[in-house]
Structure formats: structure tokens, C-alpha cells
Design an enzyme around this catalytic site. Structure first.
Site, PDB file in Angstrom:
ATOM      1  N   ARG A 269      -9.921  -1.695  -0.880  1.00 33.72           N
ATOM      2  CA  ARG A 269     -10.571  -0.860  -0.174  1.00 33.72           C
ATOM      3  C   ARG A 269     -10.585  -1.525   1.260  1.00 33.72           C
ATOM      4  O   ARG A 269     -10.496  -2.559   1.326  1.00 33.72           O
ATOM      5  CB  ARG A 269     -11.921  -0.406  -0.673  1.00 33.72           C
ATOM      6  N   LYS A 296     -17.658  -1.616  -4.409  1.00 31.64           N
ATOM      7  CA  LYS A 296     -18.117  -0.532  -4.444  1.00 31.64           C
ATOM      8  C   LYS A 296     -19.055  -0.235  -5.771  1.00 31.64           C
ATOM      9  O   LYS A 296     -20.018   0.319  -5.944  1.00 31.64           O
ATOM     10  CB  LYS A 296     -17.018   0.814  -4.209  1.00 31.64           C
ATOM     11  N   HIS A 358      -6.934   4.509   3.485  1.00 33.88           N
ATOM     12  CA  HIS A 358      -7.361   4.330   2.336  1.00 33.88           C
ATOM     13  C   HIS A 358      -6.272   4.802   1.166  1.00 33.88           C
ATOM     14  O   HIS A 358      -6.283   4.703   0.186  1.00 33.88           O
ATOM     15  CB  HIS A 358      -8.270   5.243   2.143  1.00 33.88           C
ATOM     16  N   ARG A 361      -4.268   2.483  -0.974  1.00 36.27           N
ATOM     17  CA  ARG A 361      -4.979   2.275  -2.159  1.00 36.27           C
ATOM     18  C   ARG A 361      -4.201   3.339  -3.191  1.00 36.27           C
ATOM     19  O   ARG A 361      -3.880   2.830  -4.299  1.00 36.27           O
ATOM     20  CB  ARG A 361      -6.186   2.397  -2.188  1.00 36.27           C
ATOM     21  N   HIS A 384     -12.289   0.617 -10.631  1.00 35.71           N
ATOM     22  CA  HIS A 384     -13.119   1.937 -11.140  1.00 35.71           C
ATOM     23  C   HIS A 384     -14.107   1.647 -12.175  1.00 35.71           C
ATOM     24  O   HIS A 384     -13.658   0.827 -13.069  1.00 35.71           O
ATOM     25  CB  HIS A 384     -12.228   2.991 -11.378  1.00 35.71           C
ATOM     26  N   TYR A 393      -4.135  10.075 -11.310  1.00 34.41           N
ATOM     27  CA  TYR A 393      -2.963   9.494 -11.255  1.00 34.41           C
ATOM     28  C   TYR A 393      -2.068   9.596 -12.461  1.00 34.41           C
ATOM     29  O   TYR A 393      -1.028   9.287 -12.599  1.00 34.41           O
ATOM     30  CB  TYR A 393      -2.873   7.751 -11.049  1.00 34.41           C
TER      31      TYR A 393
END
Length: 413
Positions: A269, A296, A358, A361, A384, A393
């Protein structure tokens, strides 16, 4: 319900989805109110001068049943003599508004415990400005639903559902703390659900042609900067001025190209990239680490460096001063805020549209999936917390679905 209010009763009472009351069987008018949150408060209900009134004695964590009973007896004795206990109460405290709660209570906590504190506080103050002066206790689902409809259906600047959901999530998180801290008995927005959005929407990644165009633009930018520097130094030399550093001795003009190469090959990120320090990079082990404080998810993860990323970082390390703490520092070694200007110019030069920083990514993840990497590995590399985020994806690897439906084909015998 009826029952004697004592320690035994307090130990067995369980909250219901809706508030309920217990009327004491020994002392008429003495009662206990139980909230869905589990908060229990003693009260006295009485009728004086033809008007029925209730007065709260206090919560069960402030008074024992015996203390509350004694207080109730005292109040009821005075009432029988015509005295209204409300007349002796302290002046009502100043009403706590949503704005005061956010500023005085929530902001100090969230600033200490959450990375996105500044962003979320600004989000609440900007988007719920009309509610900031209203009492915290008057906040309700209907008010917020009307707010949502106004945002989504604005005649000139309608907001995206994803944006409204983020705003709503920020407010609900703050109100959850108000409930936790006893400022509200229950969450007034608990039943307000986020707007439905297509979480599996189109994932933007670079086509082969766009990738070639991007790196061609980067090369052209480097060549232009080097030519400009050589021209400037020639001008300085002729006039006896000190020359600027010779760009021919270093791999890159500035941070832009190595930052892009690293982003495309690690999926970092932007915030993680710009917070990366050299102590997080292990060149001999061909690995970098994202510390939990900068992630994050709040969890540290380790990302291997492929040959492209490793070469770019080695070259950038070689031309970076040893005193640099950050891998990509801004002026005076401070953290770069963002790279919008340089990025926008580069995309324009490359002829690439609708591609955010972004999206690099997304490009990283998309290329991995299309190369046959399993989704759980992609999830780990992206950081994640939940596989649901990575499933966006999945459509890029349709082979397993094709193989599944192919099993239905029956070969004629």
C-alpha cells in the site's frame, strides 16, 4: 416482573433484547431497570400531586441493593410528607452532544489506539456536521437513514455507496465506544446496515501494452532529467558556478522509478511504502518486512523480493545517503505525504487512464493469480486479514471453474 431486589437477584438477571423492569416485592415503588447492554439502574416510581414520576437512584455498580433500598425508603418517606425528591436534585448536567463526545471523549482514545484516527475523525466531522450539535442520546436510525439517502441521491454530487459506507462505519465505531463507556444504554445505529455494493467489481490492472508504456515513460523521464542536469551543469561551468551532482553516476534521478518498481512487485500500500525504513529491508535475505504499526491489519508481514524489486532497491540503496532512515524520504528526511503530481504527469506521458497508485497493488495481485498462484498465498502477500478481500481476484483464475463444469460432460459409449 416482580421480585425482591437483592444480590442474589442481580446475579441471575440476564439482559433481554429490549429493556425490562423488576418491581421490588418488599418496597412498593422501588424498582430496577435492566438495559439490553446489561446496565442495571435502581429507581423510585411515585405519584405526587396527581402526577406519576420516576427518579433514578443510580446504577448497580454504584450502589449495593441494600444502599439503594435505604435511599428509596428515604425518598418515599419524604414523598409521603409531600416533598418531591426532584426538588433537591443537583442541576442537570450539560447535555453531551455528538460533537462534544467526539472531541472530548472519542478523539483522545482513537488517536491513541487507531492508525486511521485523523482520517476517521475528519470523516465524521465533515459528513455528520448537521448532527454534531444534537444530543448524543437523540441520535437514531431514522436520522442516519435520511442522511444516507441525501448523500446517495444528491442532485449534483451524489456520493458512491462505498464512500457512504466508510462514513457510516466511522460513526458507528465511535457510537460503539459511547455504549461501551456507559454514555448510551444501547447502540442507536445497530440496525443500520451498510449499503449493498459490488465488492467483486472490476479490478484495474495494467495490460501488457500499458506496462510497456509506463516503463517507457519512466525511461524517457530519466533521460530528460539527465539531459536537463547536464545542460544546467554546462551553463554553471561556463560561469564558474559549482556544479550540481552528476546524474550519470547514479541509477535513478529520484525516488519515483524505484518506488513504482517496488510497488508493482510487492503490492505494498502507498502508506506502507512511504513508511518503509531501511531497517525493514534485508537485501541479503531478499526480503522486506511491513511492521504491524504501518500495516492496515496491524500485523507484521514479510514479503520476498523478486529480482526486479531487489535490483531496484540495491541501486537505490547505493545512491542513498547512509543517514537516510526511510527508504523513500521527502525533504529533510521526513515522510513523503503522497506522489500525486509526479504520478499524474507520468500517466499522462504514458497515455494510461483511470489507473491510481493503489491500482499497482491490484496489478500485483492480479498477475500472481493469472500466473496460477493460489489465493491464500496472495492473501498472505497482500496482508489481507480475511480471504474475502482476496476473492475479488478469483475470476482471473477461471481454470478451476472450467474444470469443475467439464466433469458434467459425459463421453458417449
Amino acid at each position: 416482573m416482580n421480585g425482591k431486589i437483592n444480590n442474589t437477584l442481580l446475579g441471575i438477571l440476564k439482559p433481554d433484547p429490549t429493556p425490562f423492569e423488576v418491581n421490588d416485592t418488599d418496597l412498593k415503588g422501588f424498582g430496577l431497570r435492566v438495559q439490553p447492554s446489561g446496565v442495571m439502574s435502581y429507581y423510585v416510581r411515585y405519584r405526587l400531586r396527581g402526577k406519576q414520576t420516576r427518579i433514578v437512584i443510580g446504577r448497580t455498580n454504584e450502589f449495593t441493593p441494600a444502599q439503594a433500598r435505604d435511599a428509596a425508603k428515604s425518598m418515599l418517606a419524604g414523598i409521603n410528607l409531600g416533598t418531591n425528591p426532584l426538588d433537591d436534585r443537583q442541576p442537570v448536567k450539560e447535555t453531551k452532544t455528538l460533537g462534544k463526545f467526539i472531541t472530548n471523549d472519542f478523539a483522545p482514545w482513537v488517536t491513541t489506539h487507531r492508525k486511521a484516527a485523523v482520517t476517521n475523525l475528519a470523516r465524521i466531522r465533515k459528513n455528520f456536521e448537521a448532527q454534531l450539535d444534537k444530543p448524543l442520546a437523540e441520535l437514531n436510525a431514522l436520522t442516519i437513514e435520511k442522511w444516507r439517502q441525501q448523500r446517495l441521491n444528491h442532485p449534483t454530487h451524489p456520493a458512491k455507496a462505498t464512500t457512504v459506507n466508510r462514513d457510516l462505519a466511522a460513526l458507528k465505531a465511535a457510537i460503539s465506544k459511547a455504549v461501551e463507556w456507559g454514555l448510551l444504554e444501547q447502540h442507536p445505529l445497530a440496525k443500520v446496515k451498510p449499503s449493498k455494493v459490488d465488492t467483486d467489481g472490476i479490478v484495474r490492472y495494467l495490460s501488457d501494452a500499458e506496462r510497456q508504456a509506463l516503463f517507457a515513460a519512466l525511461t524517457q523521464r530519466e533521460n530528460t532529467k539527465r539531459a536537463d542536469r547536464a545542460k544546467a551543469n554546462s551553463w554553471r561551468r561556463e560561469r564558474g558556478y559549482p556544479e550540481l551532482p552528476n546524474l550519470d553516476t547514479q541509477a535513478f534521478y529520484d525516488h519515483l522509478q524505484p518506488a513504482i518498481v517496488l510497488s508493482l512487485n510487492t503490492g505494498l500500500r502507498q502508506g506502507e511504502l512511504l513508511s518503509l525504513s531501511w531497517t525493514d529491508v534485508n537485501l541479503p535475505a531478499q526480503q522486506l518486512s511491513i511492521k504491524g504499526i504501518n500495516a492496515k491489519s496491524g500485523k507484521t508481514r514479510h514479503i520476498p523480493l523478486n529480482s526486479d524489486a531487489l535490483t531496484a532497491l540495491k541501486q537505490w540503496r547505493q545512491q542513498s545517503p547512509e543517514s537516510n532512515v526511510l527508504v523513500f524520504p521527502g525533504a529533510k528526511g521526513k515522510k513523503i505525504v503522497d506522489v500525486k503530481t509526479a504520478w499524474a504527469k507520468l500517466l499522462k506521458q504514458a497515455g494510461i487512464e483511470s489507473f491510481r497508485w493503489h491500482d499497482m497493488r491490484h496489478d500485483f495481485a492480479s498477475r500472481l493469480v493469472m500466473a496460477g498462484v493460489d489465493l491464500n498465498t496472495v492473501r498472505e502477500l497482500l496482508g489481507h486479514a480475511d480471504l474475502k478481500m482476496t476473492l475479488r481476484y478469483a475470476h482471473l483464475a477461471p481454470e478451476h471453474k472450467a474444470a469443475a463444469v467439464e466433469k458434467l460432460v459425459q463421453t458417449p459409449t
